[in-house]
Design a protein around this motif. Sequence first.
Motif, short mmCIF file in Angstrom:
data_model
loop_
_atom_site.label_atom_id
_atom_site.label_comp_id
_atom_site.label_asym_id
_atom_site.label_seq_id
_atom_site.Cartn_x
_atom_site.Cartn_y
_atom_site.Cartn_z
N GLY A 1 20.21 14.25 -75.88
CA GLY A 1 19.91 14.64 -77.25
C GLY A 1 19.07 15.91 -77.29
O GLY A 1 18.97 16.62 -76.30
N ASN A 2 18.45 16.16 -78.42
CA ASN A 2 17.60 17.34 -78.53
C ASN A 2 16.17 17.07 -78.10
O ASN A 2 15.35 17.99 -78.00
N LYS B 1 20.26 8.44 -60.48
CA LYS B 1 21.23 8.39 -59.40
C LYS B 1 22.51 7.65 -59.82
O LYS B 1 23.59 7.95 -59.33
N ASN B 2 22.37 6.68 -60.72
CA ASN B 2 23.46 5.76 -61.01
C ASN B 2 24.00 5.88 -62.44
O ASN B 2 24.92 5.15 -62.81
N VAL B 3 23.44 6.77 -63.24
CA VAL B 3 23.79 6.90 -64.65
C VAL B 3 24.73 8.08 -64.87
O VAL B 3 24.54 9.15 -64.27
N MET B 4 25.74 7.89 -65.70
CA MET B 4 26.60 9.01 -66.10
C MET B 4 25.89 9.76 -67.24
O MET B 4 25.71 9.20 -68.32
N VAL B 5 25.51 10.99 -67.00
CA VAL B 5 24.81 11.80 -68.00
C VAL B 5 25.79 12.79 -68.62
O VAL B 5 26.49 13.52 -67.91
N ILE B 6 25.83 12.81 -69.95
CA ILE B 6 26.72 13.72 -70.68
C ILE B 6 25.86 14.78 -71.37
O ILE B 6 25.22 14.50 -72.38
N PRO B 7 25.81 16.01 -70.84
CA PRO B 7 25.01 17.06 -71.45
C PRO B 7 25.63 17.56 -72.75
O PRO B 7 26.80 17.26 -73.06
N LEU B 8 24.87 18.33 -73.50
CA LEU B 8 25.31 18.82 -74.81
C LEU B 8 26.63 19.57 -74.73
O LEU B 8 27.50 19.41 -75.59
N GLU B 9 26.80 20.40 -73.70
CA GLU B 9 27.99 21.24 -73.61
C GLU B 9 29.28 20.43 -73.40
O GLU B 9 30.38 20.94 -73.61
N LYS B 10 29.14 19.15 -73.00
CA LYS B 10 30.32 18.30 -72.82
C LYS B 10 30.51 17.32 -73.97
O LYS B 10 31.29 16.36 -73.88
N GLY C 1 24.95 14.26 -81.76
CA GLY C 1 25.07 14.60 -83.17
C GLY C 1 24.57 15.98 -83.56
O GLY C 1 24.75 16.41 -84.70
N ASP C 2 23.95 16.70 -82.63
CA ASP C 2 23.40 18.02 -82.98
C ASP C 2 24.24 19.17 -82.42
O ASP C 2 23.79 20.32 -82.41
N HIS D 1 21.43 10.96 -84.07
CA HIS D 1 20.71 12.16 -84.50
C HIS D 1 20.17 12.11 -85.93
O HIS D 1 19.03 12.48 -86.17
N TYR D 2 20.98 11.62 -86.88
CA TYR D 2 20.57 11.69 -88.28
C TYR D 2 19.81 10.45 -88.77
O TYR D 2 19.28 10.46 -89.88
#
Length: 243
Positions: free
Chosen positions: A83-84, A94-103, A121-122, A199-200
């Motif tokens: 998020g922001n 190590k074990n978490v799938m992280v989805i950055p803003l650009e994806k 949401g941002d 986000h909202y």
Amino acid sequence: MSLKIKNGAIFIADSHEDENKSDFYDFLKKIDSKELPTEQLFLMGDMFDLLVGKVEYGVKKYEKYIKLIDEIALHVEVIYFEGNHDFGLNSLFKNVMVIPLEKQPQYAKLEDDTVVYLSHGDKYADFIHTTYTKIIRSKCVLKVLNTIDIISKYTISKKIEQSQLRKNLCRKIDDFEEIISSKLHLYKAEKGSYIVEGHYHQCHQFEQNGINYLNLPSFACNQSYIIVECFKDEKFALRGSNV
């Protein structure tokens, strides 16, 4: 990349955990102990008031959360949408799938093949916010800010936190549907699909031109979350302590 959203998956957003709250940590403990059973957990961003991977203050402060989330991910699929207020997280887990803003938004499907677009949401904000998000995620900028923060005994991080504490996280946005409707075309979503984001802090759902929009509840406001029941009429059901 396409995600498969499992039936019974839990979506939680915007807990904005800080030094005065522990609701999110208590929630994670229930997931870990299987008191709240699920095979899949979606953390949809702003789970903390301030957690940045390259900034020492938040990483130290929320160390037990980071450890617990990573432990949960050993037996539950955990997908964390940055998020922001929480980003640069890949280095923390190590074990978490992280989805950055650009994806984001991330294309996904329910078990009945309904298409879902997921994001914090941002992503589609105004020019100023978009420019800020790019600058603040720069490795060089974060390195400088972290150095200044440490030298000043975390003055920057503490000021940001104090600013967050003064915010009304549960404010109702009167023209919310109009705001969202003006940007729905940017998702390029297909008819019959869902757009799910946080986000909202509105916990509101509506349909426009065949697109179903769902804004997740803010866990900080009422300790509520969403559970997927994709084989029922209501595919995303509201759950929590104050529903």
